[in-house]
Write a protein that holds these residues in place. Structure first.
Motif, PDB file in Angstrom:
ATOM      1  N   PRO A  10       0.342   4.843   0.843  1.00 44.46           N
ATOM      2  CA  PRO A  10      -0.666   5.772   1.367  1.00 44.46           C
ATOM      3  C   PRO A  10      -0.189   7.211   1.336  1.00 44.46           C
ATOM      4  CG  PRO A  10       0.614   4.879   3.170  1.00 44.46           C
ATOM      5  CD  PRO A  10       1.270   4.389   1.898  1.00 44.46           C
TER       6      PRO A  10
ATOM      7  N   VAL B  92       0.862  -1.184   0.000  1.00 43.38           N
ATOM      8  CA  VAL B  92       0.000   0.000   0.000  1.00 43.38           C
ATOM      9  C   VAL B  92       0.898   1.235   0.000  1.00 43.38           C
ATOM     10  CG1 VAL B  92      -1.619   1.341   1.396  1.00 43.38           C
ATOM     11  CG2 VAL B  92      -1.940  -1.121   1.179  1.00 43.38           C
TER      12      VAL B  92
ATOM     13  N   SER C 146      -9.553   4.877  -1.548  1.00 45.85           N
ATOM     14  CA  SER C 146      -9.424   5.794  -0.424  1.00 45.85           C
ATOM     15  C   SER C 146      -9.609   5.006   0.864  1.00 45.85           C
ATOM     16  CB  SER C 146     -10.465   6.909  -0.515  1.00 45.85           C
ATOM     17  OG  SER C 146     -11.748   6.361  -0.351  1.00 45.85           O
TER      18      SER C 146
ATOM     19  N   LEU D  21      -4.345   3.257   9.166  1.00 46.49           N
ATOM     20  CA  LEU D  21      -3.758   2.633   7.981  1.00 46.49           C
ATOM     21  C   LEU D  21      -3.651   1.120   8.156  1.00 46.49           C
ATOM     22  CD1 LEU D  21      -2.300   2.846   5.237  1.00 46.49           C
ATOM     23  CD2 LEU D  21      -0.187   3.261   6.497  1.00 46.49           C
TER      24      LEU D  21
ATOM     25  N   ALA E 104      -3.333   4.545  -1.849  1.00 46.83           N
ATOM     26  CA  ALA E 104      -4.431   4.785  -0.902  1.00 46.83           C
ATOM     27  C   ALA E 104      -4.478   6.244  -0.469  1.00 46.83           C
ATOM     28  CB  ALA E 104      -4.258   3.866   0.307  1.00 46.83           C
TER      29      ALA E 104
ATOM     30  N   LEU F  27      -5.859   9.138   1.804  1.00 49.97           N
ATOM     31  CA  LEU F  27      -6.470   9.282   3.132  1.00 49.97           C
ATOM     32  C   LEU F  27      -7.675  10.225   3.100  1.00 49.97           C
ATOM     33  CD1 LEU F  27      -6.406   8.851   6.249  1.00 49.97           C
ATOM     34  CD2 LEU F  27      -4.946  10.875   6.367  1.00 49.97           C
TER      35      LEU F  27
END
Ligand code: PNS
Length: 169
Positions: free
Chosen positions: A9, A7, A70, A75, A36, A38
């Motif tokens: 993020p 991932v 999203s 996390l 991803a 946030l």
């Protein structure tokens, strides 16, 4: 062998060429890469999460092992949802290090299965950040080569350069 899922993020407000460079670099390293974004209502952002997702999807072809989603909340919980164990983060200057180490250690404490992999961006993006992109644009500076066209177009829609300071000719 189980799938290697990572991932990447971030806030991505907006995504810039440093982020894109990192995505391209780590894509071949994993079977699946989840970019991803946030969802953080507490943080004032220039672009809505939906707009950020739209931009990133426009730039990073979905499929081919990469998807753009999203998340909200922790996390590590999102990582469980998508079955990932690896967090990818870009490390620019030493100034990033303390914050990044803190997050990596906290994430590992929250879920010992989670490991963070730090990646160095291309040297020319080492000083680049989303906040600088917004500031430079709003003051009329030239962002050629630092952000992709779809981001430039949306910056134009969101931020009017200060009159008399536009050097992007
Ligand atoms: O691009 P950013 O803003 O530096 O990304 C920060 C991000 C999204 C990676 C971080 O804020 C995060 O993971 N937030 C989710 C909430 C969470 O899990 N907090 C504890 C992390 S130690």
């Amino acid at each position: 062998m189980s799938e290697r899922i990572a991932v990447y993020p971030g806030s991505f407000d907006p995504i810039h060429n440093g982020h894109l460079d990192l995505i391209e670099r780590c894509r071949p390293m994993y079977d699946r890469l989840v970019v991803a974004v946030l969802r953080n209502e507490a943080k004032r952002a220039l672009f809505s999460v939906d707009e950020r997702l739209e931009i990133i999807r426009e730039l990073v072809a979905d499929g081919g092992g990469c998807e753009v989603l999203s998340f909200s909340g922790l996390l590590v919980d999102f990582m469980d949802e998508v079955g990932a164990r690896i967090v990818v983060r870009g490390l620019r200057a030493v100034t990033d290090f303390e914050y990044e180490l803190q997050m990596a250690l906290m994430n590992r404490r929250l879920n010992p299965r989670v490991e963070t992999v730090f990646m160095a961006p291309k040297e020319e993006y080492n000083y680049l950040s989303s906040s600088l992109v917004k500031e430079v644009f709003s003051l009329g500076g030239d962002l050629t080569g630092l952000v992709p066209d779809p981001v430039l177009a949306r910056l134009r829609r969101h931020l009017e350069p200060r009159a008399g300071h536009d050097r992007r000719r």
